[in-house]
Design a protein around this motif. Structure first.
Motif, PDB file in Angstrom:
ATOM      1  N   GLY A   1      10.012  39.085  58.004  1.00  0.00           N
ATOM      2  CA  GLY A   1       8.946  39.174  58.981  1.00  0.00           C
ATOM      3  C   GLY A   1       9.183  40.199  60.071  1.00  0.00           C
ATOM      4  O   GLY A   1       8.348  40.385  60.949  1.00  0.00           O
ATOM      5  N   MET A   2      10.331  40.867  60.008  1.00  0.00           N
ATOM      6  CA  MET A   2      10.666  41.886  60.995  1.00  0.00           C
ATOM      7  C   MET A   2      11.077  43.155  60.251  1.00  0.00           C
ATOM      8  O   MET A   2      11.950  43.119  59.381  1.00  0.00           O
ATOM      9  N   ALA A   3      10.447  44.258  60.564  1.00  0.00           N
ATOM     10  CA  ALA A   3      10.781  45.540  59.946  1.00  0.00           C
ATOM     11  C   ALA A   3      10.205  46.646  60.812  1.00  0.00           C
ATOM     12  O   ALA A   3       9.453  46.396  61.760  1.00  0.00           O
ATOM     13  N   SER A   4      10.535  47.873  60.462  1.00  0.00           N
ATOM     14  CA  SER A   4      10.104  49.013  61.273  1.00  0.00           C
ATOM     15  C   SER A   4       8.640  49.359  61.076  1.00  0.00           C
ATOM     16  O   SER A   4       8.057  50.086  61.879  1.00  0.00           O
ATOM     17  N   SER A   5       8.042  48.839  59.997  1.00  0.00           N
ATOM     18  CA  SER A   5       6.643  49.168  59.715  1.00  0.00           C
ATOM     19  C   SER A   5       6.018  48.087  58.849  1.00  0.00           C
ATOM     20  O   SER A   5       6.715  47.295  58.191  1.00  0.00           O
ATOM     21  N   LEU A   6       4.687  48.065  58.856  1.00  0.00           N
ATOM     22  CA  LEU A   6       3.972  47.142  57.986  1.00  0.00           C
ATOM     23  C   LEU A   6       4.281  47.428  56.533  1.00  0.00           C
ATOM     24  O   LEU A   6       4.426  46.510  55.720  1.00  0.00           O
ATOM     25  N   GLN A   7       4.408  48.709  56.191  1.00  0.00           N
ATOM     26  CA  GLN A   7       4.692  49.081  54.808  1.00  0.00           C
ATOM     27  C   GLN A   7       6.026  48.499  54.356  1.00  0.00           C
ATOM     28  O   GLN A   7       6.168  48.048  53.206  1.00  0.00           O
ATOM     29  N   ALA A   8       7.015  48.479  55.252  1.00  0.00           N
ATOM     30  CA  ALA A   8       8.324  47.918  54.907  1.00  0.00           C
ATOM     31  C   ALA A   8       8.230  46.409  54.683  1.00  0.00           C
ATOM     32  O   ALA A   8       8.881  45.865  53.783  1.00  0.00           O
TER      33      ALA A   8
ATOM     34  N   SER B   1      -7.915  32.508  50.162  1.00  0.00           N
ATOM     35  CA  SER B   1      -6.837  33.192  49.453  1.00  0.00           C
ATOM     36  C   SER B   1      -7.099  33.216  47.950  1.00  0.00           C
ATOM     37  O   SER B   1      -7.604  32.239  47.375  1.00  0.00           O
ATOM     38  N   ALA B   2      -6.733  34.323  47.331  1.00  0.00           N
ATOM     39  CA  ALA B   2      -6.905  34.450  45.883  1.00  0.00           C
ATOM     40  C   ALA B   2      -6.003  33.446  45.166  1.00  0.00           C
ATOM     41  O   ALA B   2      -4.845  33.257  45.534  1.00  0.00           O
ATOM     42  N   LEU B   3      -6.530  32.813  44.140  1.00  0.00           N
ATOM     43  CA  LEU B   3      -5.800  31.756  43.455  1.00  0.00           C
ATOM     44  C   LEU B   3      -4.605  32.285  42.658  1.00  0.00           C
ATOM     45  O   LEU B   3      -3.721  31.510  42.298  1.00  0.00           O
ATOM     46  N   ARG B   4      -4.568  33.582  42.387  1.00  0.00           N
ATOM     47  CA  ARG B   4      -3.427  34.183  41.679  1.00  0.00           C
ATOM     48  C   ARG B   4      -2.612  35.099  42.597  1.00  0.00           C
ATOM     49  O   ARG B   4      -1.855  35.945  42.118  1.00  0.00           O
ATOM     50  N   SER B   5      -2.750  34.924  43.881  1.00  0.00           N
ATOM     51  CA  SER B   5      -2.102  35.825  44.842  1.00  0.00           C
ATOM     52  C   SER B   5      -0.579  35.744  44.758  1.00  0.00           C
ATOM     53  O   SER B   5       0.003  34.754  44.322  1.00  0.00           O
ATOM     54  N   ARG B   6       0.047  36.845  45.191  1.00  0.00           N
ATOM     55  CA  ARG B   6       1.502  36.962  45.214  1.00  0.00           C
ATOM     56  C   ARG B   6       1.979  36.960  46.668  1.00  0.00           C
ATOM     57  O   ARG B   6       1.175  36.970  47.605  1.00  0.00           O
ATOM     58  N   THR B   7       3.277  36.951  46.855  1.00  0.00           N
ATOM     59  CA  THR B   7       3.834  36.997  48.204  1.00  0.00           C
ATOM     60  C   THR B   7       3.314  38.233  48.925  1.00  0.00           C
ATOM     61  O   THR B   7       3.372  39.345  48.402  1.00  0.00           O
ATOM     62  N   ARG B   8       2.802  38.030  50.146  1.00  0.00           N
ATOM     63  CA  ARG B   8       2.097  39.116  50.820  1.00  0.00           C
ATOM     64  C   ARG B   8       1.923  38.794  52.301  1.00  0.00           C
ATOM     65  O   ARG B   8       2.207  37.671  52.741  1.00  0.00           O
ATOM     66  N   VAL B   9       1.391  39.752  53.037  1.00  0.00           N
ATOM     67  CA  VAL B   9       1.066  39.575  54.448  1.00  0.00           C
ATOM     68  C   VAL B   9      -0.300  38.884  54.557  1.00  0.00           C
ATOM     69  O   VAL B   9      -1.236  39.216  53.833  1.00  0.00           O
ATOM     70  N   LYS B  10      -0.385  37.893  55.464  1.00  0.00           N
ATOM     71  CA  LYS B  10      -1.651  37.190  55.688  1.00  0.00           C
ATOM     72  C   LYS B  10      -1.902  37.012  57.177  1.00  0.00           C
ATOM     73  O   LYS B  10      -0.972  36.849  57.971  1.00  0.00           O
TER      74      LYS B  10
END
Length: 268
Positions: A107-114, A152-161
């Protein structure tokens, strides 16, 4: 889906823990345990019962691996309200799972992309560990699993929400006001959760009754993320009487929970 209804919170905790241990035996036989871990008040009794099992020699989590369901974005993992620190306090120190073997989303990184890249890697880490044998779950008042909010999508993967306003309001009691509650998180997706060998969900209290009814007996819909449990071949819901109050098929669930011992077979 199995629905097990108990009279007291202590009974709920004991039954849920027994189903976790059974799930580890069925889905992780011969391997070191891999647990999916939920925070919140609902599973605390379950964790205490797992600790009892360790004391009694019925379980050993010293070689276990744990994967957290979710983590806030924007607070360090040493923060007292981070889910990593919560799990260290409420699970690792209780059941003997080594903290270095506990994995939490970044949950902590230098950028959203990271953070997004780390989220994708999180699913790969679960797969590399051999998959989660048993995923422990609570359910939010709006039906969320992990931080998979309605929609949320029923087949969603680990992601930002983005956290729903209701979820932030519910969690504000842990912070110094709602303005201090993070607005975003990283969560295992519903598709990720469904890949666990067994799901054990704990719910207690009348505040969960409407949500549980929608989860168990309502339509499969993104409006109630918990309804995705209907798709899982080995999902166990352990409820107290208050949480089960909205179930229309209660008599059937009680009959099914009695098992096959009283079933009479007739040869035709």
């Amino acid at each position: 889906m199995r629905v097990l209804i108990a009279n007291t919170a202590d009974d709920v905790a004991r039954i849920a823990a027994d189903n976790v241990l059974e799930g580890l035996a069925n889905h992780g036989a011969g391997a070191d345990p891999v647990l999916g871990l939920a925070t919140g008040s609902s599973p605390l009794g379950l964790y205490r019962e797992l600790a009892r099992a360790v004391t009694e020699g019925r379980a050993d989590f010293s070689r276990a691996t744990g994967f957290a369901l979710d983590e806030y974005i924007g607070i360090p993992d040493t923060h007292e309200q981070s889910y990593r620190q919560t799990l260290v306090n409420e699970v690792c120190q209780v059941i003997g799972l080594p903290a270095q073997q506990l994995h939490t989303p970044q949950g902590m990184a230098s950028s959203l992309q990271a953070i997004e890249e780390a989220a994708r890697n999180y699913d790969q880490g679960i797969a590399a560990a051999g998959g989660i044998h048993v995923q422990i779950l609570g359910i939010g008042s709006n039906g969320h699993l992990g931080f998979n909010e309605p929609g949320s999508a029923l087949r969603s993967r680990t992601r930002v929400k983005r956290l729903a306003a209701k979820t932030r309001q519910d969690n504000a009691r842990f912070f110094d006001g709602i303005e201090h509650v993070p607005t975003h998180c990283v969560t295992q997706g519903l598709g990720t959760i469904l890949e666990a060998g067994r799901l054990v969900l704990v719910a207690t209290g009348e505040g969960k009754a409407e949500t549980i009814a929608a989860c168990v007996e309502g339509p499969l819909t993104a409006s109630c993320p918990g309804s995705v449990l209907q798709l899982h071949p080995d999902a166990v819901l352990v409820l107290d009487e208050a949480a089960a109050a909205g179930l229309k098929l209660r008599e059937y669930y009680d009959d099914a929970a009695a098992g096959l011992s009283d079933m009479q077979l007739r040869v035709l």
